[in-house]
Enzyme design. Structure first.
Site, mmCIF file in Angstrom:
data_model
loop_
_atom_site.group_PDB
_atom_site.id
_atom_site.type_symbol
_atom_site.label_atom_id
_atom_site.label_comp_id
_atom_site.label_asym_id
_atom_site.label_seq_id
_atom_site.Cartn_x
_atom_site.Cartn_y
_atom_site.Cartn_z
ATOM 1 N N CYS A 100 46.889 79.389 34.234
ATOM 2 C CA CYS A 100 46.452 78.877 34.860
ATOM 3 C C CYS A 100 46.472 78.946 36.467
ATOM 4 O O CYS A 100 47.022 79.974 36.859
ATOM 5 C CB CYS A 100 47.997 77.306 35.205
ATOM 6 S SG CYS A 100 48.854 77.398 37.099
ATOM 7 N N GLU A 101 44.917 78.889 37.298
ATOM 8 C CA GLU A 101 44.672 79.045 37.644
ATOM 9 C C GLU A 101 45.467 79.122 39.480
ATOM 10 O O GLU A 101 45.397 79.703 41.233
ATOM 11 C CB GLU A 101 43.492 79.125 38.070
ATOM 12 C CG GLU A 101 42.399 77.794 38.464
ATOM 13 C CD GLU A 101 41.359 77.656 38.593
ATOM 14 O OE1 GLU A 101 41.027 76.450 39.211
ATOM 15 O OE2 GLU A 101 40.879 78.940 38.087
ATOM 16 N N HIS A 102 45.879 77.829 39.527
ATOM 17 C CA HIS A 102 46.695 77.339 41.071
ATOM 18 C C HIS A 102 48.354 78.175 40.651
ATOM 19 O O HIS A 102 49.009 78.648 41.890
ATOM 20 C CB HIS A 102 46.973 75.644 40.491
ATOM 21 C CG HIS A 102 45.730 75.465 40.330
ATOM 22 N ND1 HIS A 102 46.176 74.176 39.208
ATOM 23 C CD2 HIS A 102 44.332 75.485 40.886
ATOM 24 C CE1 HIS A 102 44.411 73.815 39.622
ATOM 25 N NE2 HIS A 102 44.045 74.153 40.462
ATOM 26 N N HIS A 103 49.284 78.935 40.049
ATOM 27 C CA HIS A 103 50.240 78.950 40.156
ATOM 28 C C HIS A 103 50.631 80.640 39.194
ATOM 29 O O HIS A 103 51.541 80.464 38.827
ATOM 30 C CB HIS A 103 51.458 78.204 39.962
ATOM 31 C CG HIS A 103 51.570 77.061 40.553
ATOM 32 N ND1 HIS A 103 50.695 75.545 40.183
ATOM 33 C CD2 HIS A 103 51.988 76.293 41.278
ATOM 34 C CE1 HIS A 103 50.542 74.534 40.959
ATOM 35 N NE2 HIS A 103 51.652 75.224 41.685
ATOM 36 N N GLN A 141 42.960 73.638 32.763
ATOM 37 C CA GLN A 141 42.755 73.875 30.868
ATOM 38 C C GLN A 141 41.292 73.086 31.156
ATOM 39 O O GLN A 141 40.444 73.523 29.197
ATOM 40 C CB GLN A 141 43.289 72.456 30.483
ATOM 41 C CG GLN A 141 43.780 72.333 28.865
ATOM 42 C CD GLN A 141 44.496 71.417 28.175
ATOM 43 O OE1 GLN A 141 45.668 71.771 28.887
ATOM 44 N NE2 GLN A 141 44.660 71.105 27.454
ATOM 45 N N HIS A 169 51.916 73.167 29.799
ATOM 46 C CA HIS A 169 51.414 73.885 30.994
ATOM 47 C C HIS A 169 53.773 73.850 32.127
ATOM 48 O O HIS A 169 53.874 73.124 32.246
ATOM 49 C CB HIS A 169 51.262 73.372 32.270
ATOM 50 C CG HIS A 169 49.525 73.313 32.129
ATOM 51 N ND1 HIS A 169 48.609 73.755 31.896
ATOM 52 C CD2 HIS A 169 49.047 72.223 30.755
ATOM 53 C CE1 HIS A 169 47.472 73.583 31.586
ATOM 54 N NE2 HIS A 169 47.704 72.573 30.951
ATOM 55 N N CYS A 171 53.908 75.187 34.662
ATOM 56 C CA CYS A 171 54.011 75.295 35.955
ATOM 57 C C CYS A 171 54.345 73.679 36.323
ATOM 58 O O CYS A 171 55.088 73.467 37.140
ATOM 59 C CB CYS A 171 52.674 75.138 36.855
ATOM 60 S SG CYS A 171 51.198 74.475 36.197
#
Length: 210
Positions: A100-103, A141, A169, A171
């Site tokens: 994921c691009e956030h974490h 996603q 996920h 995260c």
């Protein structure tokens, strides 16, 4: 649709246009990993971590290989001699691993893809390769689901397509709310899959059938 197709292309230019104005060198990438190890509270120079920055940089070339790949190169062959077949084609339970691009935490699961041919079909292996191209990038996603559908619609010119992704996920499992086993489901439709609830129900029924 045009904007989504454009966003589905490789991110080579994005990789070049970063905070330092160019793509970092391998040495700079390894130094960044060493900095993170030290920030986490460990000693990057100790024996067990001495080669870790080089290993991480090498691993990143593999797990993020999708940035250097173009989906149009994968979807380059359409077989037109299908004996008049025009019913649904479904490839399900395609395994994938992404981040994921956030974490930058992993998420993994299965993708299910269906379409109605209109003049030709793809080789079945192409679907797995297409999923891998988008999975091996930093993203959400939801974006991955939409990009896969856009690539199929742009290249195959089918009568309609459906993409469903189920994933866990890390995260959410390892940090934050810490709910291991929770599954996220995303779907994107075009053609009759989008306009006809019966077609959506048929697709979902076939995906769930074991």
């Amino acid at each position: 649709m045009d904007d989504m197709v454009k966003s589905a292309r490789p991110h080579r230019e994005r990789a070049k246009k970063n905070a330092i104005g160019r793509k970092p060198t391998r040495e700079e990438a390894e130094a960044a990993v060493a900095t993170l190890l030290a920030w986490a509270g460990d000693d990057p120079s100790r024996e067990g971590l001495r080669e870790t920055p080089a290993r991480v940089a090498k691993a990143y070339l593999e797990v993020f290989a999708g940035y250097a790949q173009d989906p149009s190169d994968v979807l380059d062959t359409v077989f037109e001699d299908v004996g008049g077949y025009g019913e649904m084609v479904l490839v399900k339970d395609i395994p994938f691993y992404s981040h994921c691009e956030h974490h930058m935490a992993p998420f993994f699961g299965h993708a299910h893809i269906a379409y109605y041919p209109a003049g030709g079909v793809f080789g079945l292996s192409k679907f797995g390769r297409l999923v891998d191209i988008y999975a091996r990038r930093l993203q959400t996603q939801e974006t991955m689901t939409a990009q896969i559908l856009a690539a199929l619609d742009a290249r195959l010119n089918s009568r309609g397509a459906a993409v469903m992704i189920e994933a866990e996920h890390m995260c959410m499992s390892m940090r934050g709310v810490r709910k291991p086993g929770a599954t996220t489901v995303t779907m994107q439709f075009s053609g009759p899959f989008k306009t006809d609830p019966a077609e959506q129900a048929r697709f979902l029924s076939l995906v769930r059938r074991r």
